[in-house]
Write a protein that holds these residues in place. Structure first.
Motif, PDB file in Angstrom:
ATOM      1  N   ILE A 106       0.853  -1.188   0.000  1.00 41.38           N
ATOM      2  CA  ILE A 106       0.000   0.000   0.000  1.00 41.38           C
ATOM      3  C   ILE A 106       0.892   1.242   0.000  1.00 41.38           C
ATOM      4  O   ILE A 106       1.771   1.384   0.860  1.00 41.38           O
ATOM      5  CB  ILE A 106      -0.927   0.039   1.230  1.00 41.38           C
ATOM      6  N   LEU A 107       0.663   2.127  -0.952  1.00 40.83           N
ATOM      7  CA  LEU A 107       1.379   3.398  -1.006  1.00 40.83           C
ATOM      8  C   LEU A 107       0.627   4.446  -0.194  1.00 40.83           C
ATOM      9  O   LEU A 107      -0.593   4.387  -0.057  1.00 40.83           O
ATOM     10  CB  LEU A 107       1.501   3.886  -2.455  1.00 40.83           C
ATOM     11  N   SER A 108       1.362   5.404   0.313  1.00 43.54           N
ATOM     12  CA  SER A 108       0.713   6.541   0.947  1.00 43.54           C
ATOM     13  C   SER A 108       0.107   7.425  -0.141  1.00 43.54           C
ATOM     14  O   SER A 108       0.413   7.280  -1.330  1.00 43.54           O
ATOM     15  CB  SER A 108       1.732   7.348   1.757  1.00 43.54           C
ATOM     16  N   ARG A 109      -0.741   8.358   0.264  1.00 41.25           N
ATOM     17  CA  ARG A 109      -1.321   9.278  -0.718  1.00 41.25           C
ATOM     18  C   ARG A 109      -0.238  10.099  -1.400  1.00 41.25           C
ATOM     19  O   ARG A 109      -0.327  10.397  -2.605  1.00 41.25           O
ATOM     20  CB  ARG A 109      -2.341  10.192  -0.031  1.00 41.25           C
ATOM     21  N   GLU A 110       0.788  10.466  -0.661  1.00 37.21           N
ATOM     22  CA  GLU A 110       1.886  11.245  -1.231  1.00 37.21           C
ATOM     23  C   GLU A 110       2.653  10.422  -2.267  1.00 37.21           C
ATOM     24  O   GLU A 110       3.059  10.946  -3.318  1.00 37.21           O
ATOM     25  CB  GLU A 110       2.840  11.717  -0.128  1.00 37.21           C
ATOM     26  N   GLU A 111       2.850   9.146  -1.983  1.00 35.35           N
ATOM     27  CA  GLU A 111       3.558   8.283  -2.936  1.00 35.35           C
ATOM     28  C   GLU A 111       2.726   8.070  -4.193  1.00 35.35           C
ATOM     29  O   GLU A 111       3.277   8.024  -5.308  1.00 35.35           O
ATOM     30  CB  GLU A 111       3.880   6.942  -2.276  1.00 35.35           C
ATOM     31  N   VAL A 112       1.415   7.941  -4.046  1.00 37.57           N
ATOM     32  CA  VAL A 112       0.546   7.800  -5.217  1.00 37.57           C
ATOM     33  C   VAL A 112       0.631   9.052  -6.082  1.00 37.57           C
ATOM     34  O   VAL A 112       0.735   8.975  -7.312  1.00 37.57           O
ATOM     35  CB  VAL A 112      -0.910   7.531  -4.800  1.00 37.57           C
ATOM     36  N   ALA A 113       0.609  10.228  -5.444  1.00 34.42           N
ATOM     37  CA  ALA A 113       0.703  11.485  -6.189  1.00 34.42           C
ATOM     38  C   ALA A 113       2.020  11.570  -6.943  1.00 34.42           C
ATOM     39  O   ALA A 113       2.058  11.984  -8.110  1.00 34.42           O
ATOM     40  CB  ALA A 113       0.561  12.669  -5.240  1.00 34.42           C
ATOM     41  N   LEU A 115       3.873   9.023  -7.935  1.00 35.07           N
ATOM     42  CA  LEU A 115       3.808   8.020  -9.000  1.00 35.07           C
ATOM     43  C   LEU A 115       3.101   8.590 -10.235  1.00 35.07           C
ATOM     44  O   LEU A 115       3.599   8.472 -11.357  1.00 35.07           O
ATOM     45  CB  LEU A 115       3.072   6.785  -8.503  1.00 35.07           C
ATOM     46  N   ILE A 116       1.950   9.216 -10.023  1.00 37.94           N
ATOM     47  CA  ILE A 116       1.179   9.757 -11.145  1.00 37.94           C
ATOM     48  C   ILE A 116       1.947  10.878 -11.841  1.00 37.94           C
ATOM     49  O   ILE A 116       1.988  10.949 -13.077  1.00 37.94           O
ATOM     50  CB  ILE A 116      -0.192  10.247 -10.642  1.00 37.94           C
ATOM     51  N   GLN A 117       2.585  11.753 -11.068  1.00 43.01           N
ATOM     52  CA  GLN A 117       3.335  12.859 -11.656  1.00 43.01           C
ATOM     53  C   GLN A 117       4.537  12.393 -12.466  1.00 43.01           C
ATOM     54  O   GLN A 117       4.985  13.088 -13.377  1.00 43.01           O
ATOM     55  CB  GLN A 117       3.793  13.825 -10.557  1.00 43.01           C
ATOM     56  N   CYS A 118       5.061  11.209 -12.133  1.00 48.41           N
ATOM     57  CA  CYS A 118       6.256  10.693 -12.820  1.00 48.41           C
ATOM     58  C   CYS A 118       5.911   9.773 -13.986  1.00 48.41           C
ATOM     59  O   CYS A 118       6.788   9.082 -14.510  1.00 48.41           O
ATOM     60  CB  CYS A 118       7.148   9.950 -11.828  1.00 48.41           C
ATOM     61  N   ALA A 119       4.654   9.759 -14.406  1.00 47.22           N
ATOM     62  CA  ALA A 119       4.269   8.937 -15.562  1.00 47.22           C
ATOM     63  C   ALA A 119       5.065   9.373 -16.790  1.00 47.22           C
ATOM     64  O   ALA A 119       5.408  10.549 -16.960  1.00 47.22           O
ATOM     65  CB  ALA A 119       2.774   9.077 -15.823  1.00 47.22           C
ATOM     66  N   LEU A 120       5.352   8.417 -17.647  1.00 47.02           N
ATOM     67  CA  LEU A 120       6.216   8.680 -18.799  1.00 47.02           C
ATOM     68  C   LEU A 120       5.566   9.610 -19.817  1.00 47.02           C
ATOM     69  O   LEU A 120       6.231  10.452 -20.417  1.00 47.02           O
ATOM     70  CB  LEU A 120       6.587   7.346 -19.464  1.00 47.02           C
ATOM     71  N   THR A 121       4.260   9.469 -20.031  1.00 47.45           N
ATOM     72  CA  THR A 121       3.542  10.276 -21.022  1.00 47.45           C
ATOM     73  C   THR A 121       2.236  10.787 -20.409  1.00 47.45           C
ATOM     74  O   THR A 121       1.769  10.254 -19.406  1.00 47.45           O
ATOM     75  CB  THR A 121       3.202   9.445 -22.275  1.00 47.45           C
ATOM     76  N   PRO A 122       1.629  11.797 -21.032  1.00 46.87           N
ATOM     77  CA  PRO A 122       0.323  12.248 -20.532  1.00 46.87           C
ATOM     78  C   PRO A 122      -0.732  11.156 -20.530  1.00 46.87           C
ATOM     79  O   PRO A 122      -1.577  11.099 -19.622  1.00 46.87           O
ATOM     80  CB  PRO A 122      -0.041  13.382 -21.500  1.00 46.87           C
ATOM     81  N   VAL A 123      -0.706  10.280 -21.530  1.00 48.11           N
ATOM     82  CA  VAL A 123      -1.668   9.175 -21.569  1.00 48.11           C
ATOM     83  C   VAL A 123      -1.441   8.238 -20.384  1.00 48.11           C
ATOM     84  O   VAL A 123      -2.388   7.806 -19.718  1.00 48.11           O
ATOM     85  CB  VAL A 123      -1.588   8.401 -22.897  1.00 48.11           C
ATOM     86  N   HIS A 124      -0.177   7.934 -20.103  1.00 48.12           N
ATOM     87  CA  HIS A 124       0.132   7.089 -18.949  1.00 48.12           C
ATOM     88  C   HIS A 124      -0.337   7.744 -17.661  1.00 48.12           C
ATOM     89  O   HIS A 124      -0.838   7.070 -16.760  1.00 48.12           O
ATOM     90  CB  HIS A 124       1.643   6.822 -18.876  1.00 48.12           C
ATOM     91  N   ARG A 125      -0.188   9.067 -17.567  1.00 45.59           N
ATOM     92  CA  ARG A 125      -0.618   9.773 -16.364  1.00 45.59           C
ATOM     93  C   ARG A 125      -2.132   9.634 -16.174  1.00 45.59           C
ATOM     94  O   ARG A 125      -2.614   9.386 -15.067  1.00 45.59           O
ATOM     95  CB  ARG A 125      -0.226  11.248 -16.451  1.00 45.59           C
ATOM     96  N   ARG A 235      -5.219  -0.424  -7.122  1.00 47.51           N
ATOM     97  CA  ARG A 235      -6.533  -0.921  -6.693  1.00 47.51           C
ATOM     98  C   ARG A 235      -6.545  -1.125  -5.176  1.00 47.51           C
ATOM     99  O   ARG A 235      -7.511  -0.767  -4.489  1.00 47.51           O
ATOM    100  CB  ARG A 235      -6.825  -2.222  -7.438  1.00 47.51           C
ATOM    101  N   HIS A 236      -5.460  -1.700  -4.638  1.00 55.42           N
ATOM    102  CA  HIS A 236      -5.347  -1.860  -3.190  1.00 55.42           C
ATOM    103  C   HIS A 236      -5.310  -0.498  -2.497  1.00 55.42           C
ATOM    104  O   HIS A 236      -5.920  -0.316  -1.434  1.00 55.42           O
ATOM    105  CB  HIS A 236      -4.080  -2.644  -2.847  1.00 55.42           C
ATOM    106  N   CYS A 237      -4.583   0.455  -3.096  1.00 49.78           N
ATOM    107  CA  CYS A 237      -4.495   1.790  -2.497  1.00 49.78           C
ATOM    108  C   CYS A 237      -5.857   2.468  -2.489  1.00 49.78           C
ATOM    109  O   CYS A 237      -6.227   3.122  -1.504  1.00 49.78           O
ATOM    110  CB  CYS A 237      -3.491   2.643  -3.283  1.00 49.78           C
ATOM    111  N   PHE A 238      -6.592   2.332  -3.580  1.00 51.35           N
ATOM    112  CA  PHE A 238      -7.940   2.898  -3.671  1.00 51.35           C
ATOM    113  C   PHE A 238      -8.804   2.394  -2.512  1.00 51.35           C
ATOM    114  O   PHE A 238      -9.447   3.178  -1.807  1.00 51.35           O
ATOM    115  CB  PHE A 238      -8.551   2.497  -5.016  1.00 51.35           C
ATOM    116  N   ALA A 239      -8.805   1.087  -2.294  1.00 55.40           N
ATOM    117  CA  ALA A 239      -9.642   0.496  -1.249  1.00 55.40           C
ATOM    118  C   ALA A 239      -9.171   0.909   0.138  1.00 55.40           C
ATOM    119  O   ALA A 239      -9.976   1.272   1.005  1.00 55.40           O
ATOM    120  CB  ALA A 239      -9.630  -1.023  -1.380  1.00 55.40           C
ATOM    121  N   THR A 240      -7.865   0.873   0.362  1.00 54.75           N
ATOM    122  CA  THR A 240      -7.334   1.196   1.687  1.00 54.75           C
ATOM    123  C   THR A 240      -7.564   2.655   2.047  1.00 54.75           C
ATOM    124  O   THR A 240      -7.958   2.979   3.171  1.00 54.75           O
ATOM    125  CB  THR A 240      -5.829   0.873   1.748  1.00 54.75           C
TER     126      THR A 240
END
Length: 257
Positions: A106-113, A115-125, A235-240
């Protein structure tokens, strides 16, 4: 492929279709049967439970598969012999290997943020945002249609999820804005799929679920999280995170499908 193998694959395909199995499960099960036949260089009808046990050992010893992966293959083979060939093979004939139980990462909310910001492309984000904001499985996301986005009710219709069950998941305003920006950025506007496949995302078919997997792994590496992440992690992060925010378990179960 021999005539016997072709006939066996046809029998299995008919049984899978009759039970309304998903396309991804059907493809996976057919691949397992073909791999078993290639391994012994014999038609699968000639194989016994002893061959299956030998094949299980080979998957662990030489291909270094996990217990989960071997279990999936055993399930496919048991379906083939029990349902397609009508042989009454018990669990004792080809037992499922014991799976080690591990708590999900489980990632923290900060780690999820991050992760999303470091996506390779806008589509990946956008893909990563959608996974986290909805708790969808990667195959469900890959097969989203434009018509599944219901901005009036602020829900996303997930059609043909696991077990062929449909459900609605929440659509936040932030995610809706991101999906609209994603659509505007596409060079060729798709007629059906929210995430079209092909070069420049212009094909008339959805992206491969593997794209979702790579989007997650590449972002994790770029974010320097030092953890083995995959789409199911979000998915696990969403639920947690919903649970931590006070949502009740039954609501979370319904959203996850």
């Amino acid at each position: 492929m021999t005539h016997s193998q072709t006939q066996s694959q046809t029998l299995m395909l008919e049984e899978l279709e009759r039970r309304n199995y998903s396309q991804s499960t059907t493809r996976s099960y057919l691949r397992v049967v073909a791999d078993l036949s290639r391994h012994f260089n014999r038609p699968v009808e000639e194989l016994s439970p002893g061959h299956i046990r030998e094949y299980q050992a080979y998957l662990f010893r030489e291909r270094h598969l996990t217990a989960n992966s071997v279990n999936q293959r055993v399930a496919a083979l048991r379906f083939f012999f029990n349902k397609a060939l009508k042989r009454n093979w018990s669990v004792e004939d080809a037992p499922y290997p014991k799976r080690p139980y591990q708590l999900p990462l489980i990632l923290s909310r900060e780690e999820v943020a991050r992760l999303i910001q470091c996506a390779l492309t806008p589509v990946h984000r956008t893909i990563l945002m959608t996974l986290y904001a909805t708790g969808m499985r990667r195959a469900e996301l890959a097969n989203l249609k434009l018509s599944d986005i219901d901005s009036r009710r602020m829900v996303i219709h997930v059609q043909g999820g696991k077990g062929r069950k449909d459900r609605d998941v929440m659509l936040s305003q932030n995610l809706l804005d991101a999906l609209r920006q994603h659509y505007r950025s596409l060079r060729r506007k798709p007629a059906t799929w929210l995430f079209p496949g092909g070069r420049y995302h212009s094909a008339d078919h959805p992206i491969d679920p593997k794209v979702v997997w790579h989007a997650c792994r590449e972002a994790a590496q770029r974010a320097g999280l030092g953890k083995q992440l995959h789409p199911h992690t979000l998915r696990h992060c969403f639920a947690t995170h919903l649970l931590e925010a006070g949502a009740d378990l039954r609501t979370i179960q319904l959203l996850l499908g």
